[in-house]
Each structure stands twice: as structure tokens, then as C-alpha cells.
Design a protein around this motif. Structure first.
Motif, PDB file in Angstrom:
ATOM      1  N   LYS A   1     -47.220  22.858  -5.575  1.00  0.00           N
ATOM      2  CA  LYS A   1     -48.182  22.113  -4.750  1.00  0.00           C
ATOM      3  C   LYS A   1     -47.615  21.728  -3.384  1.00  0.00           C
ATOM      4  O   LYS A   1     -48.343  21.206  -2.544  1.00  0.00           O
ATOM      5  N   ARG A   2     -46.335  21.956  -3.169  1.00  0.00           N
ATOM      6  CA  ARG A   2     -45.644  21.523  -1.957  1.00  0.00           C
ATOM      7  C   ARG A   2     -45.887  20.041  -1.684  1.00  0.00           C
ATOM      8  O   ARG A   2     -46.231  19.630  -0.571  1.00  0.00           O
ATOM      9  N   ALA A   3     -45.701  19.266  -2.768  1.00  0.00           N
ATOM     10  CA  ALA A   3     -45.683  17.820  -2.607  1.00  0.00           C
ATOM     11  C   ALA A   3     -44.332  17.443  -2.004  1.00  0.00           C
ATOM     12  O   ALA A   3     -43.372  18.203  -2.067  1.00  0.00           O
ATOM     13  N   ALA A   4     -44.248  16.272  -1.407  1.00  0.00           N
ATOM     14  CA  ALA A   4     -42.982  15.786  -0.871  1.00  0.00           C
ATOM     15  C   ALA A   4     -42.477  14.660  -1.749  1.00  0.00           C
ATOM     16  O   ALA A   4     -43.248  13.779  -2.150  1.00  0.00           O
ATOM     17  N   LEU A   5     -41.185  14.681  -2.067  1.00  0.00           N
ATOM     18  CA  LEU A   5     -40.590  13.691  -2.952  1.00  0.00           C
ATOM     19  C   LEU A   5     -39.638  12.800  -2.170  1.00  0.00           C
ATOM     20  O   LEU A   5     -38.773  13.282  -1.439  1.00  0.00           O
TER      21      LEU A   5
ATOM     22  N   LEU B   1     -39.212  11.489 -10.441  1.00  0.00           N
ATOM     23  CA  LEU B   1     -39.472  12.546  -9.461  1.00  0.00           C
ATOM     24  C   LEU B   1     -39.191  13.941 -10.018  1.00  0.00           C
ATOM     25  O   LEU B   1     -39.847  14.909  -9.610  1.00  0.00           O
ATOM     26  N   LYS B   2     -38.269  14.068 -10.957  1.00  0.00           N
ATOM     27  CA  LYS B   2     -38.064  15.372 -11.603  1.00  0.00           C
ATOM     28  C   LYS B   2     -39.303  15.772 -12.395  1.00  0.00           C
ATOM     29  O   LYS B   2     -39.728  16.932 -12.367  1.00  0.00           O
ATOM     30  N   GLN B   3     -39.920  14.804 -13.111  1.00  0.00           N
ATOM     31  CA  GLN B   3     -41.131  15.119 -13.868  1.00  0.00           C
ATOM     32  C   GLN B   3     -42.313  15.387 -12.936  1.00  0.00           C
ATOM     33  O   GLN B   3     -43.138  16.265 -13.204  1.00  0.00           O
ATOM     34  N   VAL B   4     -42.379  14.641 -11.847  1.00  0.00           N
ATOM     35  CA  VAL B   4     -43.435  14.887 -10.865  1.00  0.00           C
ATOM     36  C   VAL B   4     -43.303  16.296 -10.287  1.00  0.00           C
ATOM     37  O   VAL B   4     -44.294  17.029 -10.154  1.00  0.00           O
ATOM     38  N   ALA B   5     -42.080  16.676  -9.943  1.00  0.00           N
ATOM     39  CA  ALA B   5     -41.846  18.006  -9.374  1.00  0.00           C
ATOM     40  C   ALA B   5     -42.314  19.094 -10.343  1.00  0.00           C
ATOM     41  O   ALA B   5     -42.945  20.081  -9.931  1.00  0.00           O
TER      42      ALA B   5
ATOM     43  N   VAL C   1     -48.360   8.407  -2.719  1.00  0.00           N
ATOM     44  CA  VAL C   1     -48.420   7.643  -3.966  1.00  0.00           C
ATOM     45  C   VAL C   1     -47.142   6.816  -4.077  1.00  0.00           C
ATOM     46  O   VAL C   1     -46.047   7.363  -4.214  1.00  0.00           O
ATOM     47  N   GLN C   2     -47.302   5.513  -4.003  1.00  0.00           N
ATOM     48  CA  GLN C   2     -46.168   4.606  -4.180  1.00  0.00           C
ATOM     49  C   GLN C   2     -46.038   4.305  -5.680  1.00  0.00           C
ATOM     50  O   GLN C   2     -46.912   3.684  -6.272  1.00  0.00           O
ATOM     51  N   THR C   3     -44.935   4.757  -6.291  1.00  0.00           N
ATOM     52  CA  THR C   3     -44.778   4.616  -7.746  1.00  0.00           C
ATOM     53  C   THR C   3     -44.193   3.240  -8.101  1.00  0.00           C
ATOM     54  O   THR C   3     -43.150   3.129  -8.741  1.00  0.00           O
ATOM     55  N   LYS C   4     -44.903   2.205  -7.708  1.00  0.00           N
ATOM     56  CA  LYS C   4     -44.420   0.838  -7.893  1.00  0.00           C
ATOM     57  C   LYS C   4     -44.267   0.459  -9.368  1.00  0.00           C
ATOM     58  O   LYS C   4     -43.419  -0.365  -9.724  1.00  0.00           O
TER      59      LYS C   4
ATOM     60  N   ILE D   1     -47.558  12.942  -0.943  1.00  0.00           N
ATOM     61  CA  ILE D   1     -46.152  12.536  -0.897  1.00  0.00           C
ATOM     62  C   ILE D   1     -45.955  11.498  -1.988  1.00  0.00           C
ATOM     63  O   ILE D   1     -46.767  10.584  -2.134  1.00  0.00           O
ATOM     64  N   VAL D   2     -44.895  11.632  -2.771  1.00  0.00           N
ATOM     65  CA  VAL D   2     -44.634  10.717  -3.878  1.00  0.00           C
ATOM     66  C   VAL D   2     -43.404   9.882  -3.536  1.00  0.00           C
ATOM     67  O   VAL D   2     -42.326  10.426  -3.317  1.00  0.00           O
TER      68      VAL D   2
END
Length: 314
Positions: A152-156, A142-146, A95-98, A128-129
Motif C-alpha cells: 500500500k506504500r503506507a509510511a511508518l 508497525l511490523k504488523q501494520v507493514a 493514524v496516531q496509534t495512541k 501514514i501510521v
């Protein structure tokens, strides 16, 4: 007498890092030889292709060739991600947070994080964010995403020297994976890995982003640095560089002039769709050879070409 290639003995190994959870979790890294050198040793996990999704409608920024495969979902990131998985076989979503870019839409961090959460909930593959490389905004987002995607073991990404304490702490607290991003330099990549290790980020939760240049726009420099990182990891046993590598290919190749010129503007360059697809595919293949374990891609036809290459080489 059959040909017997000479073989090199490697003393190091790239660590394995697992993205996501459940049956669709993906493990990257683990190789004990250079990319595709299976005749010399073990490559337990093939390189992976991640497909990107923007958190906003990119119609104003994308060429017609890039938009065409996703024309029905560009305004809905969750549906877009599902299409990448269901129609195009994506194993990982980026996810590209453009929309968070302060020089663009400057959307509020909570709103961006909520969109990311919808994407994470919509698919069963790892996510992956990717932030916008603005320290203040990336920390907020990214803190809020985490937190929203806890466990979920997403990657930041990008976790950079200017924000590694805040984003690294969020990865630690919510069990996410950190992607350490440095500006095309071996020593800077190593230094950032050391800093994250000192913070407490496990080497099992760390990926290297050495920064990517596209074909004709710094590809050879990226290739050289990536290759040197892998060489240090495998032949010099450099413990701080033995992490999997990710390359954000789509973002670089599709923003260059040659990928966006129409047939009318540049008839000498041939079909614009084929041109953009090949520029993306060639960049991805080159960086896989250099040592990338994950390449982030956009166009399904480019993905198809690179998947065929990986299958043949493995």
C-alpha cells in the motif's frame, strides 16, 4: 521598471517520494529551491496537508474545540478518516496509534494493527501510521501494520535509532515508506538516514521527521533545524539530507495549555476555538516556510487557512 528579486543558484534538490498507490497517490518533495521560492526555480509538488485520526476515542484528552468537527465519528477511526477525506478534503491520513501506548491503554499490537488496516481500507488516499515512540511497542505494532498493509506504500513512523533495524526491515519487506525520526538535530537526522541506507532502505522510500515543537513550545528550535537540513540539501549538496520532511503539527499544538484553556479559565486569551485554530495554523505555516513538505493537522478550520496560504504562495 518592475522589481527584480535577486536569485540564488542551488546545486542540490530534494528527492521525490510517493505515498500510497493508484489515482490518489501523493508525491512529495522534488523542489530545487527553498520553500515557495518559485521565482528562483522549480517546485513540482506543492506542500501537502495530512489530517490526523486517532485509533481510540480521544474525548478525554481533547478540548471541546478540537472535538466539535468530529463529534459524530470520534469512536470510529475508519468513519473518522472517511469524514476527513469526504468532508474536509484530506489528501493524506495519519493514524496516531495512541491506544498502543504502554503508559496508557497498552492495547495489544494485533488489535492496533487491525484498527489501522480498517482505516487503510476505508479511504483511497495514502496513510501514514504514527507510533508512540516506545521502541518495543512500535516494533510490534508497525511490523504488523507493514504486513497487513503490504504493497500500500503506507509510511511508518517513528523509525528511530533504537528500532530502525526492525521497522526498516519491515518497510523493506512489505514495500512501505520509512519516516526517520530524530530529536531536533541535523547530525542525528543525517546519521539515521545513513543507517537506514546501510540497511537497504531506498532514498525513494525515506522521509525525514526532525521532531516538531509547537508555537511557544520550541517552534523556533524546530524551525532552525529544519531550515538547516534544507540548506544542507540544496546548497551543500548533502546527499544524505535530500529527503522530504514531515512535521507532526497537530500532536504538538493541541496538547499545549493555551489550546485547551476554556474561556472561563482564561478569558483574557479570547475565544478558545479561534485560539486553538490559529496556534495550529501558525505553527504549520512557519514549518512549511522552514522546509516541511507535509504538515499533519487536526482542525478543519486550521486546514482551510493553511490550504489558502499554500495556494497563494504557489
Amino acid at each position: 521598471m518592475t522589481f527584480q528579486p535577486s536569485k540564488q543558484v542551488y546545486s542540490g534538490k530534494i528527492r521525490e517520494v510517493t505515498l500510497g498507490i493508484g489515482d490518489k497517490a501523493v508525491t512529495i518533495g522534488g523542489k530545487g529551491v527553498f520553500s515557495f521560492h518559485s521565482f528562483e526555480g522549480s517546485i513540482p509538488n506543492p506542500p501537502r496537508i495530512a489530517m490526523e485520526v486517532w485509533d481510540k476515542d480521544p474525548s478525554e484528552d481533547w478540548s471541546a474545540a478540537a472535538k466539535a468537527p468530529f463529534s459524530d465519528v470520534l469512536s470510529d477511526p475508519a468513519a473518522w478518516a472517511r469524514k476527513c477525506v469526504d468532508a474536509y478534503g484530506a489528501e493524506i491520513i495519519v493514524v496516531q496509534t495512541k491506544s498502543a501506548d504502554p503508559n496508557g491503554d497498552n492495547r495489544a499490537a494485533a488489535e492496533v494493527a487491525a484498527t489501522v488496516k480498517k482505516v487503510v481500507d476505508a479511504v483511497d488516499v495514502p496513510v501514514i501510521v504514527w507510533g508512540v515512540a516506545n521502541h518495543e511497542k512500535d516494533v510490534d505494532v508497525l511490523k504488523q501494520v507493514a504486513e497487513n498493509c503490504s504493497g500500500k506504500r503506507a509510511a511508518l513512523c517513528p523509525v528511530e535509532e533504537g528500532d530502525y533495524k526492525q521497522i526498516g526491515a519491515a518497510c523493506l519487506g512489505y514495500k512501505q515508506v520509512a519516516v526517520a525520526s530524530s530529536p531536533i538535530d541535523v547530525n542525528l537526522a543525517k546519521q539515521l538516514n545513513i543507517l537506514l541506507g546501510n540497511l537497504g532502505v531506498s532514498q525513494d522510500d525515506l522521509i525525514i521527521d526532525p521532531t516538531t515543537g509547537g508555537l511557544g513550545y520550541g517552534l523556533e528550535y524546530t524551525y532552525s533545524v529544519m531550515e538547516r537540513i534544507v540548506q544542507a540539501a540544496l546548497t551543500q549538496e548533502d546527499d544524505k539530507l535530500q529527503q522530504p520532511i514531515i512535521a507532526n503539527v497537530a500532536n504538538e499544538t493541541w496538547k499545549c495549555k493555551e489550546s485547551n484553556l476554556s474561556a472561563e479559565d482564561a478569558p483574557e486569551l479570547g475565544d478558545p476555538t479561534k485560539r486553538g485554530v490559529l496556534m495550529e495554523a501558525i505553527t504549520a505555516v512557519d514549518l512549511l516556510i522552514a522546509g516541511a513538505d507535509v504538515v499533519v493537522m487536526r482542525h478543519p478550520e486550521a486546514v482551510k487557512l493553511v490550504k489558502k496560504y499554500i495556494a497563494k504562495m504557489m
